[in-house]
Scaffold this motif. Structure first.
Motif, PDB file in Angstrom:
ATOM      1  N   ILE A 282       0.294  -0.868   0.380  1.00  0.00           N
ATOM      2  CA  ILE A 282      -0.080  -0.068   0.212  1.00  0.00           C
ATOM      3  C   ILE A 282       1.440   1.396  -0.165  1.00  0.00           C
ATOM      4  CG2 ILE A 282      -2.112   1.419   0.915  1.00  0.00           C
ATOM      5  CD1 ILE A 282      -2.632  -1.744   2.131  1.00  0.00           C
ATOM      6  N   ALA A 283       2.383   1.383   0.801  1.00  0.00           N
ATOM      7  CA  ALA A 283       2.729   2.887   1.255  1.00  0.00           C
ATOM      8  C   ALA A 283       2.905   2.497   0.058  1.00  0.00           C
ATOM      9  CB  ALA A 283       3.438   2.449   2.532  1.00  0.00           C
ATOM     10  N   THR A 284       4.348   2.122  -1.230  1.00  0.00           N
ATOM     11  CA  THR A 284       4.432   1.994  -2.289  1.00  0.00           C
ATOM     12  C   THR A 284       4.317   2.538  -3.126  1.00  0.00           C
ATOM     13  OG1 THR A 284       6.305  -0.259  -1.748  1.00  0.00           O
ATOM     14  CG2 THR A 284       6.308   0.188  -3.703  1.00  0.00           C
ATOM     15  N   GLY A 285       3.245   2.195  -3.073  1.00  0.00           N
ATOM     16  CA  GLY A 285       2.234   2.930  -4.815  1.00  0.00           C
ATOM     17  C   GLY A 285       1.633   4.349  -4.235  1.00  0.00           C
ATOM     18  N   LEU A 286       1.070   4.130  -2.794  1.00  0.00           N
ATOM     19  CA  LEU A 286       1.031   6.033  -2.541  1.00  0.00           C
ATOM     20  C   LEU A 286       2.022   6.338  -2.722  1.00  0.00           C
ATOM     21  CD1 LEU A 286      -1.651   5.055   0.694  1.00  0.00           C
ATOM     22  CD2 LEU A 286      -2.230   5.895  -1.426  1.00  0.00           C
ATOM     23  N   ASP A 287       2.867   6.387  -2.061  1.00  0.00           N
ATOM     24  CA  ASP A 287       4.565   7.316  -2.967  1.00  0.00           C
ATOM     25  C   ASP A 287       4.877   7.462  -3.909  1.00  0.00           C
ATOM     26  OD1 ASP A 287       6.881   8.398  -1.175  1.00  0.00           O
ATOM     27  OD2 ASP A 287       8.094   6.143  -2.253  1.00  0.00           O
ATOM     28  N   SER A 288       4.815   6.331  -4.389  1.00  0.00           N
ATOM     29  CA  SER A 288       4.994   6.292  -6.182  1.00  0.00           C
ATOM     30  C   SER A 288       3.884   7.140  -7.114  1.00  0.00           C
ATOM     31  CB  SER A 288       5.821   5.336  -6.621  1.00  0.00           C
ATOM     32  OG  SER A 288       4.019   4.267  -7.136  1.00  0.00           O
ATOM     33  N   ASP A 293       2.749  -0.323  -9.387  1.00  0.00           N
ATOM     34  CA  ASP A 293       3.318  -0.618  -8.097  1.00  0.00           C
ATOM     35  C   ASP A 293       1.708  -0.823  -7.253  1.00  0.00           C
ATOM     36  OD1 ASP A 293       6.315   0.185  -7.593  1.00  0.00           O
ATOM     37  OD2 ASP A 293       5.989   2.250  -7.499  1.00  0.00           O
ATOM     38  N   GLU A 294       0.610  -0.851  -8.042  1.00  0.00           N
ATOM     39  CA  GLU A 294      -0.311  -2.186  -7.238  1.00  0.00           C
ATOM     40  C   GLU A 294      -0.679  -3.198  -7.545  1.00  0.00           C
ATOM     41  OE1 GLU A 294      -3.828  -1.790  -9.273  1.00  0.00           O
ATOM     42  OE2 GLU A 294      -3.914  -0.965 -10.146  1.00  0.00           O
ATOM     43  N   GLN A 295      -0.226  -4.543  -7.019  1.00  0.00           N
ATOM     44  CA  GLN A 295      -0.687  -5.630  -7.023  1.00  0.00           C
ATOM     45  C   GLN A 295      -0.798  -6.923  -7.919  1.00  0.00           C
ATOM     46  OE1 GLN A 295      -0.588  -8.498  -4.029  1.00  0.00           O
ATOM     47  NE2 GLN A 295       0.774  -9.424  -4.473  1.00  0.00           N
ATOM     48  N   SER A 296      -2.322  -6.597  -8.383  1.00  0.00           N
ATOM     49  CA  SER A 296      -2.802  -6.826 -10.031  1.00  0.00           C
ATOM     50  C   SER A 296      -3.242  -5.597 -10.301  1.00  0.00           C
ATOM     51  CB  SER A 296      -4.116  -8.208  -9.000  1.00  0.00           C
ATOM     52  OG  SER A 296      -3.550  -8.729  -8.132  1.00  0.00           O
ATOM     53  N   CYS A 297      -1.923  -5.235 -10.731  1.00  0.00           N
ATOM     54  CA  CYS A 297      -3.159  -3.507 -11.777  1.00  0.00           C
ATOM     55  C   CYS A 297      -4.002  -4.054 -12.768  1.00  0.00           C
ATOM     56  CB  CYS A 297      -1.337  -3.091 -12.134  1.00  0.00           C
ATOM     57  SG  CYS A 297      -0.218  -3.970 -12.920  1.00  0.00           S
ATOM     58  N   PHE A 298      -3.053  -5.345 -13.530  1.00  0.00           N
ATOM     59  CA  PHE A 298      -3.466  -5.206 -15.083  1.00  0.00           C
ATOM     60  C   PHE A 298      -5.272  -5.749 -14.634  1.00  0.00           C
ATOM     61  CE2 PHE A 298       0.620  -7.002 -14.421  1.00  0.00           C
ATOM     62  CZ  PHE A 298       1.091  -6.721 -15.068  1.00  0.00           C
ATOM     63  N   SER A 299      -5.189  -6.533 -13.759  1.00  0.00           N
ATOM     64  CA  SER A 299      -6.996  -6.896 -13.519  1.00  0.00           C
ATOM     65  C   SER A 299      -7.576  -5.741 -12.386  1.00  0.00           C
ATOM     66  CB  SER A 299      -7.176  -8.657 -12.836  1.00  0.00           C
ATOM     67  OG  SER A 299      -7.225  -8.095 -11.716  1.00  0.00           O
ATOM     68  N   ASP A 300      -7.458  -4.745 -12.735  1.00  0.00           N
ATOM     69  CA  ASP A 300      -7.880  -4.442 -11.094  1.00  0.00           C
ATOM     70  C   ASP A 300      -8.131  -4.965 -10.231  1.00  0.00           C
ATOM     71  OD1 ASP A 300      -6.771  -1.459 -12.202  1.00  0.00           O
ATOM     72  OD2 ASP A 300      -8.977  -1.566 -13.456  1.00  0.00           O
ATOM     73  N   ASN A 301      -7.730  -6.408  -9.913  1.00  0.00           N
ATOM     74  CA  ASN A 301      -7.860  -6.417  -9.040  1.00  0.00           C
ATOM     75  C   ASN A 301      -7.385  -6.381  -6.979  1.00  0.00           C
ATOM     76  OD1 ASN A 301     -10.027  -9.627  -7.947  1.00  0.00           O
ATOM     77  ND2 ASN A 301      -7.974 -10.246  -7.153  1.00  0.00           N
ATOM     78  N   ASP A 305      -7.080  -8.480  -3.122  1.00  0.00           N
ATOM     79  CA  ASP A 305      -5.565  -8.298  -3.062  1.00  0.00           C
ATOM     80  C   ASP A 305      -5.561  -8.432  -1.465  1.00  0.00           C
ATOM     81  OD1 ASP A 305      -5.451  -9.703  -5.257  1.00  0.00           O
ATOM     82  OD2 ASP A 305      -3.592  -8.734  -5.875  1.00  0.00           O
ATOM     83  N   MET A 306      -5.425  -6.795  -0.946  1.00  0.00           N
ATOM     84  CA  MET A 306      -6.199  -6.878   0.246  1.00  0.00           C
ATOM     85  C   MET A 306      -6.600  -7.205   1.303  1.00  0.00           C
ATOM     86  SD  MET A 306      -4.838  -2.918  -0.518  1.00  0.00           S
ATOM     87  CE  MET A 306      -4.226  -2.347  -1.471  1.00  0.00           C
ATOM     88  N   ASP A 309      -6.406 -11.445   2.038  1.00  0.00           N
ATOM     89  CA  ASP A 309      -4.740 -11.306   2.547  1.00  0.00           C
ATOM     90  C   ASP A 309      -5.041 -11.072   4.246  1.00  0.00           C
ATOM     91  OD1 ASP A 309      -2.837 -12.336   0.872  1.00  0.00           O
ATOM     92  OD2 ASP A 309      -1.994  -9.979   0.734  1.00  0.00           O
ATOM     93  N   GLN A 310      -5.924  -9.991   4.567  1.00  0.00           N
ATOM     94  CA  GLN A 310      -6.484  -9.766   5.314  1.00  0.00           C
ATOM     95  C   GLN A 310      -7.779 -11.208   6.310  1.00  0.00           C
ATOM     96  OE1 GLN A 310      -5.745  -7.967   7.802  1.00  0.00           O
ATOM     97  NE2 GLN A 310      -7.825  -7.696   9.170  1.00  0.00           N
ATOM     98  N   ARG A 311      -7.960 -11.520   5.168  1.00  0.00           N
ATOM     99  CA  ARG A 311      -8.916 -12.656   5.623  1.00  0.00           C
ATOM    100  C   ARG A 311      -8.549 -14.223   6.141  1.00  0.00           C
ATOM    101  NH1 ARG A 311     -13.831 -13.932   3.129  1.00  0.00           N
ATOM    102  NH2 ARG A 311     -14.698 -12.104   3.153  1.00  0.00           N
TER     103      ARG A 311
END
Length: 409
Positions: A282-288, A293-301, A305-306, A309-311
């Motif tokens: 999260i912080a990486t993408g907000l910084d850049s 830098d979003e993890q599933s950028c091609f599918s907008d998923n 993902d977050m 992961d929390q589940r």
């Protein structure tokens, strides 16, 4: 944006490239000989029997990997249907199967970060667990296939490279760790294509998989091969966590002392929460501000993902997944320190609530202004995840175990 703490002297992007799939020099877990604190360091530790929690955890891990494998095989079947008959309908079916397979895999990420089968490293043998092959990111999509402005980019369009599992693996992250060739995100890119929009996912045409031309045939073979590789790696994890095999990792894990096993479980939860999710993802993408830098950028998923992961963190804490419903950490903590259990449940709920408020697609958050509501809500997720990790560390103190989370260079 708030200044969230990262390793001193190392950029967010460098961290995102360094850790998935392999332990780096800044990873403290590699050097831990014991997760049990000695009596002097632990102080007072109440008596407890955690074996029922540990045994249930092993069953939960096995069930989660089994579901991830089942869903990956379903993905493999829909991809074969796409290759047999490339249409918008079969392409969309494969995309839906990818999202479903991704959902189950994400819940396994709560089993990382303690040198288990997913991410072990054997320096002498030169081997490592399959996490990097399954989930490496961010990825340079132009290393695999064509991108805007370069129709001949990537391995698929390089006719000098034979497309086999061996060659794909040999070319994976050799010169640059973003040159990812395998895993969920490689398949994601091959199904969606580049995401060139800030409001929708990628839009690869089904015609990319019509047989008959040299390049489309290579793309078909590449997609088929990396999907087979994904299934093979997940199958190895299912085997590793099958406790009926006396030499399995599951059998080894169940043989650990209470505090050795609990230290691993809590380290995994705290690291996923505080470091991997809050900082890397999260912080990486907000910084850049870069959607790469979003993890599933091609599918907008990425938002899902977050959430999943929390589940996975919740599943472990409460000891429940699918048909597995036994004693979780909550039962142990509630008996020893009821107030701390209440605090942990509240932290989990706050994180869930914060994630539910995130904008979708996630690109819109990264593209928003520094003080926008969308960014503030993403920062609230970071804060919630870090607070959640702090409670997990407090549970570690209660139980007399080390909870190892990367915090400094």
């Amino acid at each position: 944006m708030k200044n969230f703490t990262l390793f001193a002297g190392i950029s967010c992007v460098a961290l995102a490239l360094a850790l998935p799939g392999q332990a780096s020099q800044t990873d403290p877990v590699r050097n831990i000989s014991s997760y049990a604190l000695d009596k002097e360091a632990a102080g007072y530790v109440p008596d407890y029997d955690a074996y029922p929690v540990i045994a249930n955890y092993a069953s939960l891990v096995a069930a989660t990997y089994e579901q991830a494998l089942t869903d990956a095989k379903d993905l493999q079947a829909t991809i074969q249907a796409l290759l047999d008959n490339p249409t918008n309908e079969t392409l969309n079916a494969a995309k839906n199967s990818w999202i479903n397979a991704r959902t189950s895999y994400l819940q396994t990420e709560a089993f990382r970060f303690y040198e288990g089968p997913i991410d072990f490293v054997d320096d002498e043998a030169g081997t490592e667990g399959p996490e990097g092959r399954l989930n490496a990111w961010p990825m340079n999509e132009g290393f695999i296939d064509y991108v805007e402005g370069n129709p001949d980019a990537g391995i698929i369009n390089d006719l000098t490279i034979k497309i086999t599992a061996e060659s794909i693996r040999e070319n994976d992250q050799v010169e640059d760790e973003s040159d990812v060739t395998t895993g969920y995100h490689a398949i994601e890119f091959l199904l969606w294509g580049q995401d060139l929009s800030g409001t929708s996912a990628g839009n690869r045409p089904a015609s990319d998989y019509i047989a008959g031309s040299q390049k489309t045939d290579r793309r078909r073979l590449y997609l088929k091969t990396v999907t087979e590789m994904l299934v093979t790696d997940l199958d190895s994890l299912v085997t590793a966590w099958n406790a009926s095999y006396p030499d399995s990792y599951a059998a080894t894990f169940k043989s650990f002392s209470d505090r050795e096993a609990l230290g691993r479980i809590l380290t995994s939860l705290a690291t996923l929460s505080e470091f991997e999710l809050a900082l890397e993802r999260i912080a990486t993408g907000l910084d850049s501000g870069d959607q790469e830098d979003e993890q599933s950028c091609f599918s907008d998923n990425t938002r899902n993902d977050m959430i999943y992961d929390q589940r996975g963190i919740r599943n472990v804490y409460f000891g429940a997944y699918g048909d597995v419903a036994g004693p979780g950490l909550d039962s142990l903590v509630a008996r020893l320190a009821p107030g701390l259990n209440t605090k942990m449940i509240a932290a989990l709920n706050r994180t869930d609530g914060a994630m539910a408020k995130l904008d979708h697609p996630y690109d819109t958050i990264l593209a928003s202004e520094a003080d926008s509501r969308a960014r503030q809500e993403a920062e609230a997720v970071i804060t919630a995840l870090q607070a959640q990790s702090d409670v997990i560390k407090d549970i570690g103190k209660l139980l007399g175990v080390r909870v190892i989370v990367p915090t400094g260079g």
